[in-house]
Scaffold this active site. Sequence first.
Site, short mmCIF file in Angstrom:
data_model
loop_
_atom_site.label_atom_id
_atom_site.label_comp_id
_atom_site.label_asym_id
_atom_site.label_seq_id
_atom_site.Cartn_x
_atom_site.Cartn_y
_atom_site.Cartn_z
N ASP A 18 3.57 -0.31 6.72
CA ASP A 18 3.90 -1.69 6.33
C ASP A 18 3.31 -2.68 7.34
OD1 ASP A 18 6.36 0.19 5.76
OD2 ASP A 18 6.51 -1.40 4.28
N GLN A 41 3.79 12.47 11.41
CA GLN A 41 3.35 13.03 10.13
C GLN A 41 2.98 14.52 10.30
OE1 GLN A 41 2.92 11.76 6.96
NE2 GLN A 41 3.27 9.58 7.26
N HIS A 95 -0.45 4.55 3.50
CA HIS A 95 -0.03 4.20 2.14
C HIS A 95 -0.09 2.69 1.85
CE1 HIS A 95 1.89 8.21 1.85
NE2 HIS A 95 2.52 7.96 2.98
N ASP A 96 0.70 1.90 2.56
CA ASP A 96 1.02 0.54 2.13
C ASP A 96 -0.13 -0.44 2.04
OD1 ASP A 96 4.27 0.62 3.77
OD2 ASP A 96 3.64 1.31 1.80
N ASP A 136 9.25 -2.79 4.42
CA ASP A 136 10.26 -2.13 5.26
C ASP A 136 9.60 -1.54 6.51
OD1 ASP A 136 10.58 1.27 3.92
OD2 ASP A 136 8.88 -0.11 3.86
N ASN A 156 12.54 2.37 5.63
CA ASN A 156 12.16 3.28 6.72
C ASN A 156 13.19 3.31 7.83
OD1 ASN A 156 9.66 4.28 5.75
ND2 ASN A 156 8.72 2.29 6.20
N PHE A 197 9.32 8.33 -1.51
CA PHE A 197 10.39 7.70 -0.71
C PHE A 197 10.83 6.32 -1.23
CE2 PHE A 197 12.95 7.11 3.00
CZ PHE A 197 12.82 5.78 3.38
N ASN A 198 9.89 5.40 -1.45
CA ASN A 198 10.28 4.03 -1.84
C ASN A 198 11.10 4.02 -3.13
OD1 ASN A 198 9.10 2.79 0.37
ND2 ASN A 198 7.15 2.40 -0.69
N THR A 224 6.06 -2.95 -0.59
CA THR A 224 5.67 -1.70 0.09
C THR A 224 6.89 -0.95 0.63
OG1 THR A 224 5.37 -2.82 2.22
CG2 THR A 224 3.44 -2.69 0.76
O1 RIB Z 1 6.26 7.14 0.62
C1 RIB Z 1 5.56 6.25 1.46
C2 RIB Z 1 6.27 4.93 1.52
O2 RIB Z 1 7.55 5.10 2.09
C3 RIB Z 1 5.56 3.91 2.44
O3 RIB Z 1 5.81 2.61 1.96
C4 RIB Z 1 6.23 4.10 3.76
O4 RIB Z 1 6.22 2.92 4.56
C5 RIB Z 1 7.64 4.39 3.32
O5 RIB Z 1 8.28 3.14 3.08
CA CA Z 2 6.82 0.96 3.42
#
Ligand code: RIB
Ligand code: CA
Length: 307
Positions: free
Chosen positions: A15, A225, A237-238, A10, A39, A163-164, A122
Amino acid sequence: MKRNIILDCDPGHDDAIAILLAGSNKNINLLGISVVAGNQTIAKTARNALNVATFLGLDVPVAIGCEFPMVRDRLICEAIHGESGLDGFEFPKYEKQFDKRHGVQLIIDSVMNNEKTTIVATGPLTNIAMAIRIEPRLLERLDEIIIMGGSVDNGNTSPAAEFNIMCDPEAAHVVFSSGVKVKMVGLNVTRKVLVTDEVVQRMSKINNKASDMFVKLMKVFNENQRKTFGVIAGPLHDPATIASIIDDKLIKYQHMNVVIDISHGPSYGRTNCDVFDYLHAPHNAYVAMDIDVNRYWDIIEEGIKSY
Ligand code: RIB
Ligand code: CA
């Protein structure tokens, strides 16, 4: 032997770097990119995925997937990723078209037509869950599913949820209860890989098109951030999912029982990770517990240098 992977994402700043890394490694055969809302809305995440793949010269199909979660209302994350979902880098106008298939169909076709495919997810797990429901035979053909999502401890979208997973807890429940081998790379690990100014400076020295994209995207990612979470730098993260394929010693995983909270209560979307096996329930996921931070940035640097 190259690893067949399909990347479901996303984009999203992190990503975009996962796409960069997946397309950079000679041991990875990137079969395709399926896109999901997360996102940003699907129109924006899909456009971003196509732009990143085209900019990097990746000749892979990019297919538009699910616009809405399976049950809950849609969330987006404009605070971090901006109005476009990938603020900070201007892509040229490209001719390349999306694959004609739905993203879910691209996943199904890629897994059914290749041996031992790994799905790397991701973003929210909507496309993956729908693919499993439409074509259950995926489960016997899939090698594994590696997700960025969840957390052994607190969330980043609610006290409980990452979040994901929070974007589509029911889809996560389908994936984690499917019986397929799941590797979960959660916030407890990804919060250790912060894109500090030193990291940005290091990648900037590579001085190619990929490093230019990285630096400009990370500048905005970090600003957002810092504004949102008050951190010194954002967690990248991804790409940790892809990096753990490139170097299978990068991340320490622990096999355990993980249950997704779909109770619609205050912990809705939580990944309940039974680290100490209190419940003696079946172990259905390999959960990331630690990462070699220095090696991670070496892998990112090697990936950027390969363009
Ligand atoms: O919580 C982080 C995740 O949520 C990452 O994949 C970021 O791209 C968002 O999608
Ligand atoms: Ca992501």
